[in-house]
Design a protein around this motif. Structure first.
Motif, PDB file in Angstrom:
ATOM      1  N   SER A   3     -22.717  27.153  12.932  1.00 49.13           N
ATOM      2  CA  SER A   3     -21.529  28.199  13.298  1.00 49.13           C
ATOM      3  C   SER A   3     -21.305  28.253  14.699  1.00 49.13           C
ATOM      4  O   SER A   3     -20.161  28.381  15.058  1.00 49.13           O
ATOM      5  CB  SER A   3     -22.127  29.646  12.989  1.00 49.13           C
ATOM      6  OG  SER A   3     -23.267  29.887  13.660  1.00 49.13           O
ATOM      7  N   GLN A  31     -28.396  27.295  10.532  1.00 50.29           N
ATOM      8  CA  GLN A  31     -26.932  27.921  10.304  1.00 50.29           C
ATOM      9  C   GLN A  31     -26.313  28.435  11.553  1.00 50.29           C
ATOM     10  O   GLN A  31     -24.909  28.296  11.885  1.00 50.29           O
ATOM     11  CB  GLN A  31     -27.218  28.938   9.287  1.00 50.29           C
ATOM     12  CG  GLN A  31     -27.394  28.415   7.866  1.00 50.29           C
ATOM     13  CD  GLN A  31     -27.824  29.316   6.666  1.00 50.29           C
ATOM     14  OE1 GLN A  31     -28.168  30.538   7.125  1.00 50.29           O
ATOM     15  NE2 GLN A  31     -27.543  29.187   5.644  1.00 50.29           N
ATOM     16  N   TYR A  64     -17.782  29.822   6.689  1.00 53.49           N
ATOM     17  CA  TYR A  64     -18.977  28.701   6.709  1.00 53.49           C
ATOM     18  C   TYR A  64     -19.636  28.647   5.386  1.00 53.49           C
ATOM     19  O   TYR A  64     -20.714  28.151   5.249  1.00 53.49           O
ATOM     20  CB  TYR A  64     -20.076  28.876   7.839  1.00 53.49           C
ATOM     21  CG  TYR A  64     -19.595  29.089   9.208  1.00 53.49           C
ATOM     22  CD1 TYR A  64     -19.112  27.762   9.580  1.00 53.49           C
ATOM     23  CD2 TYR A  64     -19.299  30.172   9.813  1.00 53.49           C
ATOM     24  CE1 TYR A  64     -18.751  27.813  11.048  1.00 53.49           C
ATOM     25  CE2 TYR A  64     -18.812  30.141  11.429  1.00 53.49           C
ATOM     26  CZ  TYR A  64     -18.271  28.884  11.781  1.00 53.49           C
ATOM     27  OH  TYR A  64     -17.897  29.056  13.057  1.00 53.49           O
ATOM     28  N   ASN A  83     -22.948  26.575   4.515  1.00 56.42           N
ATOM     29  CA  ASN A  83     -24.254  27.244   4.854  1.00 56.42           C
ATOM     30  C   ASN A  83     -24.955  26.946   3.380  1.00 56.42           C
ATOM     31  O   ASN A  83     -26.099  26.999   3.184  1.00 56.42           O
ATOM     32  CB  ASN A  83     -24.016  28.567   5.252  1.00 56.42           C
ATOM     33  CG  ASN A  83     -23.810  29.037   6.511  1.00 56.42           C
ATOM     34  OD1 ASN A  83     -24.160  28.211   7.448  1.00 56.42           O
ATOM     35  ND2 ASN A  83     -23.341  29.992   6.687  1.00 56.42           N
TER      36      ASN A  83
END
Length: 823
Positions: free
Chosen positions: A458, A454, A427, A431
């Protein structure tokens, strides 16, 4: 809701007279929302809160209290227990011999014209083995349909009733954080029991036991019994006796290396010989291990990783207590060694656990920063436990720690596995884009909204959609509370739209995208806004929702998707959506092109991830449409082993007309959970396969479930998996169901294209026979599919040929290519 008088409902359990329930919880229950959910583990005081509320001052409307048992683990058992509760409350009479509990209950609750408070305790038992989603959906529907019904449920688990029900009706949620006892509550309870403790001691009890009401009460009661001199206070295991025995044994050992071995090896729950050498290097480790095992202190078991050794729980706990009291330096020393071992084995969860026990805060924080997504999706309980061990000043200064402490537990399902089945994607790019989007909000380490966003991303791409909804909702709440943080509000809203789109809930997704907080940002979107992750996600959510809904604007939505700059999971979703759309709308050239795009995208995606499974499943669909079933089968077999792949395998078997296998894989996918899109697809596959096998009752049942889910979510696309004539046969004369068929232009079919005037007089049954004629060469196969006699089918065929002015099957099908108008 108008207040009226009512007596206490029958069946209320007894609770301790001095039960402590917070005013917040009681006020929430007294608010009489259409839906109120109390959720917490066993012993968290859900039942006590309900009973205390019912016994408090003031009069309520007629109330029914039902406690579920394991009988409700099955769908039929749930409705039977609910019916018994309504019967005890004199709202239903004794059931007749042919009574249907489900029909009786839903009929009463849907049609009741007077207020009724229905309390269902131990709701986690509902459908535990079968039917949980169905029960939750129906209960929410009943509350939504009848404004006189007020539902209160107590559950140990996170249910769809809580996560999605709040989107349909006004709901109040009472979670574990609301039910936990605080230091002042513990102090007040101790005072009522006649036990004298300080406020600091009360606070420590609350912290040590996590605020768990029943555990705190039991501990205080044992302490009272001990003060009164009534024995040992009723403890099941006398910890002081075990501690004394272990302390004496350790003190009497003649060899320091054996003493050290015992204390050191008690730290891990289990260990092998190599770990023992690392954490207890003094002396001959193998000989000491053999001697300790021979003394009966260690148990041994064979595992795939080799011989593993462990102490009995009470002995291990006593050894650890003795070590921490007499040799506290060993505790940190051993955890430091275990931390280094875990880091070498690339196990972030174990590394984090040992780092916090060794007070290596810098290392622990580094693990959390680098492995945040993995810990959230695969080891959330480990993350929570570690975060709670950090010093308060470090927690206050770091947003990730605060989120782990304050939020993560609220998203966990106690009955779900601690680890996700999907691999963790990278990620980093996503991110960094989110961080850039929020670069003006202050210190990133303190930006709690950033961490929540975030977490939502995720969890979304990691396959935990319920957790993603929770995280995005919390971020959105923070944006609503803090007017200056419009970015969190917008990103949280877009995140919710994307979650619902991926879950196969296009109506909800489009509703979130219409939120007023997004309109200005979306309306000014430009193709060059590829780094505006909110616009990218919104365009992806809109396109996917419109494709699933077979919306007339799907072509434009797909064409105008903003493609991310990085070839990450978010970019892969745009590839998926274009292919997803091409299955319905694509020309052979377009299907071939999208097939190649999917193959290329799969090379950029983490193996074993949810996105990989979605791409491969869509590739299977494209290959089937391109009439390449052999290649489709190879792709499906390559990615087998997860719910998405099982649905893809079911589609292959449906095309191959191996209907028994199609039913088996579709059922397997349904039983394992998954998205609402997959649920509709699998029900459509079941309906088609059962219809082909002549199981008309099962076909109609599966079709009805697919229709109900489609109407609830807005999905239409999954029905393309079904032969048109089968769809029309099962739909009958219901015009609302016919609207679910995905049209040639991606819109719901309003009217089929008409034939010439002389061909516009086919009845519904004749149209179904004509559709079946596309698959079957003669009347026998058609009769089997439609449940008619062969002679009846022959009669219909003669009539069709006469109306069309043709004399055989080929001529009739050639005329049918121009469309059928049903008179």
């Amino acid at each position: 809701m108008t207040v009226g008088s009512a007596s206490l409902p029958p069946g209320l359990p007894r609770i301790p007279r001095d039960t402590q329930i917070s005013e917040h919880v009681l006020n929430t229950l007294a608010g009489e929302h259409p839906l109120t959910v109390l959720r917490g583990p066993r012993g968290y005081g859900k039942t006590s809160a309900i009973v205390t509320w019912l016994r408090s001052e003031g009069h309520r409307h007629p109330t029914v209290y039902v406690t579920l048992s394991t009988a409700s683990n099955e769908l039929a058992g749930f409705w039977a227990e609910l019916r018994s509760g309504l019967e005890r409350a004199d709202l239903l009479g004794a059931p007749a011999s042919d009574s249907d509990a489900h029909a009786d209950v839903t009929g009463l609750l849907a049609e009741r014209h007077e207020p009724l408070v229905l309390i269902i305790d131990d709701f986690h038992e509902a459908g535990l083995k079968h039917g949980a989603a169905t029960i939750d959906d129906e209960m929410v529907d009943l509350v939504r349909q009848n404004d006189q019904l007020f539902l209160v449920v107590g559950s140990r688990t996170l249910r769809a009733l809580e996560t999605t029900g709040a989107l349909s009706v006004e709901a109040a949620m009472i979670g574990p954080a609301d039910l936990r006892m605080t230091g002042p509550q513990v102090h007040d309870l101790a005072t009522r029991l006649g036990l004298t403790i300080t406020m600091d001691e009360a606070q420590q009890i609350a912290v040590d036991l996590g605020g768990w009401p029943s555990a705190i009460r039991a501990g205080l009661m044992r302490a009272v019994s001990g003060v009164d001199g009534d024995g040992d206070g009723g403890t099941l295991v006398d910890g002081s006796l075990v501690d004394g025995y272990i302390a004496t044994m350790v003190r009497d050992l003649r060899f320091e290396n054996v003493r050290s071995f015992l204390l050191r090896t008690a730290i891990p729950e289990q260990f092998d010989i190599e770990m023992a050498r690392a954490i207890a290097p003094e002396g001959n480790t193998v000989r000491i291990l053999r001697n300790v095992r021979a003394a009966g202190l260690l148990s041994e078991r064979h595992t795939v990783e080799g011989q593993m050794y462990s102490y009995a729980p009470a002995i291990r706990n006593a050894l650890i207590r003795v070590m921490r009291e007499s040799r506290p330096e060993l505790f940190r020393e051993v955890h430091l060694a275990l931390m280094n071992l875990s880091a070498a084995n690339r196990d972030p969860g174990e590394t984090l656990t040992h780092a916090v026990h060794a007070a290596q805060w810098t290392t622990a924080m580094d693990v959390i920063e680098r492995q945040w997504a993995r810990l959230l999706t695969h080891q959330p309980l480990t993350l929570i436990a570690a975060a709670r061990m950090f010093p308060d000043n470090l927690v206050a200064a770091n947003a990730r720690l605060r989120v782990a402490v304050d939020y993560v537990e609220g998203a966990l399902d106690p009955h779900a596995p601690d680890s996700s089945i999907w691999a963790v994607p990278d990620y980093t790019a996503i991110n960094s884009i989110i961080e850039e989007d929020r670069s003006g909000t202050g210190d990133p380490e303190r930006d709690e909204s950033l961490v929540l966003l975030q977490w939502g991303i995720s969890s979304l791409l990691g396959g935990n959609l319920d957790t993603s909804v929770y995280a995005f909702s919390r971020a959105r709440e923070r944006g609503l509370i803090t007017p200056s943080d419009a970015g969190a509000l917008q990103m949280g809203t877009v995140g919710l739209a994307l979650v619902h789109a991926l879950n196969g809930e296009p109506d909800l997704a489009l509703r979130w995208l219409e939120d007023s907080t997004l309109q200005d940002r979306i309306q000014h979107a430009q193709p060059e806004d590829a780094r505006d992750i909110a616009l990218v996600a919104a365009s992806i959510a809109r396109a996917l929702a419109m494709v699933d809904a077979a919306h007339p604007g799907a072509d434009e939505a797909v064409a105008t998707m903003i493609e991310p700059r990085h070839r990450d999971e978010l970019w892969a979703l745009t590839v998926f959506i274009r292919a997803h759309h091409a299955v319905l709308e694509g020309t052979p050239d377009r299907i071939f092109r999208q097939t190649n795009h999917l193959r290329a995208a799969l090379r950029h995606i983490a193996r074993g991830s949810l996105v990989e499974a979605v791409l491969s499943s869509t590739l299977v669909e494209l290959l089937l449409v391109a009439q390449m079933p052999g290649v489709a089968r190879e792709v499906a077999d390559r990615y087998d082993g997860n719910p998405v792949a099982w649905a893809a395998v079911a589609k292959v078997h449906l095309t191959d007309r191996t209907f028994g296998e199609a039913i088996s894989y579709a059922t397997k996918s349904l039983d394992s959970g998954g998205s609402r899109r997959a649920a509709v697809e699998c029900q459509v596959i079941l309906a088609s396969a059962h219809h082909a096998l002549g199981n008309l009752t099962e076909a109609r049942r599966a079709f009805a479930t697919a229709v109900r889910l489609a109407q609830a979510t807005g999905q239409r696309r999954p029905f393309f998996l079904m032969q048109r004539y089968v769809f029309e046969t099962l739909a009958g004369d219901d015009a609302r169901i016919h609207q679910l068929w995905p049209g040639a232009e991606g819109a719901p079919v309003q009217q089929p294209a008409p034939l010439a005037d002389e061909m516009q007089t086919l009845t519904m049954r004749e149209a179904q026979v004509l559709r079946a004629l596309e698959v079957h060469a003669g009347p026998v196969g058609i009769a089997h599919d439609l449940g008619l006699s062969v002679n009846t089918v022959k009669t219909h065929l003669r009539t069709i040929y006469k109306k069309f002015g043709v004399s055989n099957r080929n001529e009739a099908l050639a005329a049918a290519e121009r469309g059928i108008h049903q008179a």
